[in-house]
Design a protein around this motif. Sequence first.
Motif, PDB file in Angstrom:
ATOM      1  N   TRP A  21      29.187 -60.731  42.655  1.00 26.94           N
ATOM      2  CA  TRP A  21      28.114 -60.755  43.638  1.00 26.94           C
ATOM      3  C   TRP A  21      27.349 -62.068  43.582  1.00 26.94           C
ATOM      4  O   TRP A  21      26.926 -62.588  44.619  1.00 26.94           O
ATOM      5  CB  TRP A  21      27.183 -59.564  43.453  1.00 26.94           C
ATOM      6  CG  TRP A  21      27.790 -58.331  44.019  1.00 26.94           C
ATOM      7  CD1 TRP A  21      28.234 -57.243  43.338  1.00 26.94           C
ATOM      8  CD2 TRP A  21      28.068 -58.083  45.401  1.00 26.94           C
ATOM      9  NE1 TRP A  21      28.770 -56.331  44.215  1.00 26.94           N
ATOM     10  CE2 TRP A  21      28.681 -56.816  45.485  1.00 26.94           C
ATOM     11  CE3 TRP A  21      27.875 -58.799  46.572  1.00 26.94           C
ATOM     12  CZ2 TRP A  21      29.082 -56.267  46.691  1.00 26.94           C
ATOM     13  CZ3 TRP A  21      28.273 -58.239  47.776  1.00 26.94           C
ATOM     14  CH2 TRP A  21      28.871 -56.987  47.825  1.00 26.94           C
ATOM     15  N   TYR A  36      25.199 -58.514  50.027  1.00 26.47           N
ATOM     16  CA  TYR A  36      24.696 -57.968  48.765  1.00 26.47           C
ATOM     17  C   TYR A  36      23.687 -56.861  49.029  1.00 26.47           C
ATOM     18  O   TYR A  36      23.763 -55.793  48.436  1.00 26.47           O
ATOM     19  CB  TYR A  36      24.063 -59.062  47.903  1.00 26.47           C
ATOM     20  CG  TYR A  36      23.321 -58.489  46.733  1.00 26.47           C
ATOM     21  CD1 TYR A  36      24.015 -57.912  45.678  1.00 26.47           C
ATOM     22  CD2 TYR A  36      21.942 -58.460  46.696  1.00 26.47           C
ATOM     23  CE1 TYR A  36      23.345 -57.332  44.618  1.00 26.47           C
ATOM     24  CE2 TYR A  36      21.266 -57.897  45.640  1.00 26.47           C
ATOM     25  CZ  TYR A  36      21.966 -57.329  44.604  1.00 26.47           C
ATOM     26  OH  TYR A  36      21.297 -56.758  43.566  1.00 26.47           O
ATOM     27  N   GLY A  40      26.137 -54.273  48.049  1.00 26.96           N
ATOM     28  CA  GLY A  40      26.180 -54.501  46.616  1.00 26.96           C
ATOM     29  C   GLY A  40      25.194 -53.718  45.771  1.00 26.96           C
ATOM     30  O   GLY A  40      25.454 -53.485  44.602  1.00 26.96           O
TER      31      GLY A  40
END
Length: 43
Positions: A21, A36, A40
Amino acid sequence: MITALADCLKRDKTNGPKWMWILIIIFVNILGPILYFVIGRKD
């Protein structure tokens, strides 16, 4: 981008490896931080 990096480093768990990430946030300029925050984060 800085906010996404700070959030990624502060969190204990992410969807996928944390190093991946960080690279996505840095190298995929505009879409990286957006991805993200959408995909994420575990919470």
